[in-house]
Design an enzyme around this catalytic site. Structure first.
Site, PDB file in Angstrom:
ATOM      1  N   ASP A  41       0.591  -1.272   0.190  1.00  0.00           N
ATOM      2  CA  ASP A  41      -0.189   0.189   0.136  1.00  0.00           C
ATOM      3  C   ASP A  41       0.437   1.218   0.198  1.00  0.00           C
ATOM      4  O   ASP A  41       2.320   0.993   0.753  1.00  0.00           O
ATOM      5  CB  ASP A  41      -0.450  -0.012   0.971  1.00  0.00           C
ATOM      6  CG  ASP A  41      -2.189   1.099   0.970  1.00  0.00           C
ATOM      7  OD1 ASP A  41      -2.129   1.941   1.068  1.00  0.00           O
ATOM      8  OD2 ASP A  41      -3.676   0.406   1.005  1.00  0.00           O
ATOM      9  N   ILE A  42       0.614   2.245  -0.678  1.00  0.00           N
ATOM     10  CA  ILE A  42       0.924   3.955  -0.450  1.00  0.00           C
ATOM     11  C   ILE A  42       1.162   4.568   1.354  1.00  0.00           C
ATOM     12  O   ILE A  42       2.555   4.911   1.444  1.00  0.00           O
ATOM     13  CB  ILE A  42       0.712   4.077  -1.638  1.00  0.00           C
ATOM     14  CG1 ILE A  42       1.564   6.003  -1.823  1.00  0.00           C
ATOM     15  CG2 ILE A  42      -0.700   5.132  -1.174  1.00  0.00           C
ATOM     16  CD1 ILE A  42       1.056   6.579  -3.157  1.00  0.00           C
ATOM     17  N   ASP A  79       3.787   2.678  -3.933  1.00  0.00           N
ATOM     18  CA  ASP A  79       3.952   3.536  -4.459  1.00  0.00           C
ATOM     19  C   ASP A  79       3.387   2.794  -6.141  1.00  0.00           C
ATOM     20  O   ASP A  79       4.335   2.612  -6.663  1.00  0.00           O
ATOM     21  CB  ASP A  79       3.702   4.460  -4.942  1.00  0.00           C
ATOM     22  CG  ASP A  79       2.609   6.222  -5.956  1.00  0.00           C
ATOM     23  OD1 ASP A  79       2.880   5.163  -6.786  1.00  0.00           O
ATOM     24  OD2 ASP A  79       2.567   6.595  -5.266  1.00  0.00           O
ATOM     25  N   VAL A  80       1.954   1.914  -6.204  1.00  0.00           N
ATOM     26  CA  VAL A  80       1.788   1.260  -7.502  1.00  0.00           C
ATOM     27  C   VAL A  80       2.406   2.411  -9.159  1.00  0.00           C
ATOM     28  O   VAL A  80       2.965   1.447 -10.402  1.00  0.00           O
ATOM     29  CB  VAL A  80       0.661   0.719  -7.989  1.00  0.00           C
ATOM     30  CG1 VAL A  80       0.267  -0.384  -6.557  1.00  0.00           C
ATOM     31  CG2 VAL A  80      -0.793   2.108  -7.637  1.00  0.00           C
ATOM     32  N   ASN A 106      -5.009  -4.247  -7.203  1.00  0.00           N
ATOM     33  CA  ASN A 106      -6.463  -3.889  -6.724  1.00  0.00           C
ATOM     34  C   ASN A 106      -6.618  -2.710  -5.901  1.00  0.00           C
ATOM     35  O   ASN A 106      -7.438  -1.388  -5.962  1.00  0.00           O
ATOM     36  CB  ASN A 106      -6.442  -4.200  -5.094  1.00  0.00           C
ATOM     37  CG  ASN A 106      -8.036  -3.994  -4.386  1.00  0.00           C
ATOM     38  OD1 ASN A 106      -9.140  -3.543  -4.516  1.00  0.00           O
ATOM     39  ND2 ASN A 106      -7.534  -3.392  -3.191  1.00  0.00           N
ATOM     40  N   SER A 158     -14.076  -1.589 -12.754  1.00  0.00           N
ATOM     41  CA  SER A 158     -15.529  -1.148 -11.717  1.00  0.00           C
ATOM     42  C   SER A 158     -16.646  -1.396 -12.481  1.00  0.00           C
ATOM     43  O   SER A 158     -16.241  -2.017 -13.762  1.00  0.00           O
ATOM     44  CB  SER A 158     -15.176   0.134 -11.621  1.00  0.00           C
ATOM     45  OG  SER A 158     -16.584   1.037 -11.499  1.00  0.00           O
ATOM     46  N   TYR A 176     -11.409   8.315 -14.865  1.00  0.00           N
ATOM     47  CA  TYR A 176     -11.975   7.505 -14.312  1.00  0.00           C
ATOM     48  C   TYR A 176     -12.831   6.548 -15.198  1.00  0.00           C
ATOM     49  O   TYR A 176     -12.340   4.675 -14.969  1.00  0.00           O
ATOM     50  CB  TYR A 176     -13.013   7.700 -12.803  1.00  0.00           C
ATOM     51  CG  TYR A 176     -13.528   6.325 -12.466  1.00  0.00           C
ATOM     52  CD1 TYR A 176     -11.871   6.023 -10.934  1.00  0.00           C
ATOM     53  CD2 TYR A 176     -14.296   5.299 -12.229  1.00  0.00           C
ATOM     54  CE1 TYR A 176     -12.360   4.948 -10.257  1.00  0.00           C
ATOM     55  CE2 TYR A 176     -14.581   4.682 -11.155  1.00  0.00           C
ATOM     56  CZ  TYR A 176     -13.868   3.935 -10.223  1.00  0.00           C
ATOM     57  OH  TYR A 176     -13.821   3.452  -9.286  1.00  0.00           O
ATOM     58  N   VAL A 209     -18.347   0.300  -3.345  1.00  0.00           N
ATOM     59  CA  VAL A 209     -18.719  -0.317  -1.959  1.00  0.00           C
ATOM     60  C   VAL A 209     -18.487   0.378  -1.348  1.00  0.00           C
ATOM     61  O   VAL A 209     -17.968   1.084  -0.935  1.00  0.00           O
ATOM     62  CB  VAL A 209     -17.616  -1.521  -2.391  1.00  0.00           C
ATOM     63  CG1 VAL A 209     -17.304  -2.233  -1.367  1.00  0.00           C
ATOM     64  CG2 VAL A 209     -17.431  -2.016  -3.821  1.00  0.00           C
TER      65      VAL A 209
END
Length: 277
Positions: A41-42, A79-80, A106, A158, A176, A209
């Protein structure tokens, strides 16, 4: 040490965005089924995002939960968007846990800050939601191929990756919708690339979600005070508002299991009928 059992026993799963929300839900479910987890995770704010990002404390809670289920865990702050950083995290996790059998790409962002330009909001969505997924899968795929034991990749898209509903021409929504649609193309291409290695690739497509990405002041303000003349359309076909993270996790857990051993190249809606309307 007690031998672990479950349908993921002996497997190592890489999960990005693991500190909270859907990522944490996936991590705890798969750990309960016997998996070990590389959790990434970032754990830092992103200037262009309208809600708080996960923290190191959040990641530590995920780590504790995995261990409570008997799983080993290799946790990393990365960071991805940074291919080198995600590559180093995966390499370290593989060395610590002995490989990688499944990838849950994810990590993603939603609502943009109102003080960033349309161009920046558009670019931020693509950088995290699409480039970040590409970086993640390409960091893990060489190891999965070299292992020669197959595996699975599940990409979190999504319902907006299957529908243009809600499009308003803003940089954030354009970004998005485009970023989530792009993942469908990547999944289909990767399904062909990795099939000779018995690695399956699929995507899940949730509607809203109940995570911090949706449950925050910025989104609440959007729905309570929409622009003049606009009525936000967020309804699902089934009589439910927000899904729970566990609803998405159930689909992900099935896709990475041997029960879905011949399922690949599929875009699976988990959306209470959002895309069927």
């Amino acid at each position: 040490m007690t031998e672990r059992t479950g349908r993921q026993a002996g497997k190592v799963v890489l999960i990005t965005g693991a500190a909270r929300g859907q990522g944490r839900s996936h991590a705890l479910r798969l750990a309960s089924e016997g998996a070990d987890v590389i959790a990434v995770d970032i754990c830092a704010p992103l200037d262009g995002v309208a809600y708080p990002m996960a923290t190191r404390e959040d990641l530590d809670e995920t780590v504790a939960g995995i261990r409570e289920h008997g799983g080993r865990v290799s946790a990393h702050v990365a960071d991805v968007r940074d291919a080198d950083a995600i590559g180093k995290a995966v390499t370290a996790g593989v060395e610590e846990l002995g490989g990688v059998d499944a990838v849950l790409a994810n990590a993603g962002i939603g609502m943009a800050s109102p003080d960033v330009s349309a161009a920046q909001a558009f670019r931020d969505q693509l950088d995290v939601n699409t480039v970040g997924v590409w970086n993640t899968v390409h960091a893990a795929a060489p190891t999965m191929i070299a292992q020669g034991r197959g595996g699975a990749v599940v990409v979190t898209s999504s319902s907006m990756g299957l529908s243009g509903r809600g499009g308003d021409g803003s940089g954030q929504m354009d970004g998005y919708i485009a970023s989530k649609h792009a993942l469908v193309g990547l999944v289909r291409g990767w399904a062909h690339w990795l099939a000779p290695h018995s690695i399956r690739v699929n995507s899940v497509h949730p509607s809203g979600v109940a995570t911090t990405m949706v449950l925050n002041d910025a989104v609440a303000a959007l729905f309570s005070d929409p622009p003049a003349g606009e009525v936000p359309d967020v309804g699902n076909l089934l009589p439910v508002g927000l899904l729970e993270p566990r609803d998405v996790t159930a689909a992900v857990a099935w896709l990475v299991s041997d029960e879905a051993r011949y399922v690949t190249g599929v875009a699976l809606p988990v959306d209470a009928g959002f895309t069927a309307r």
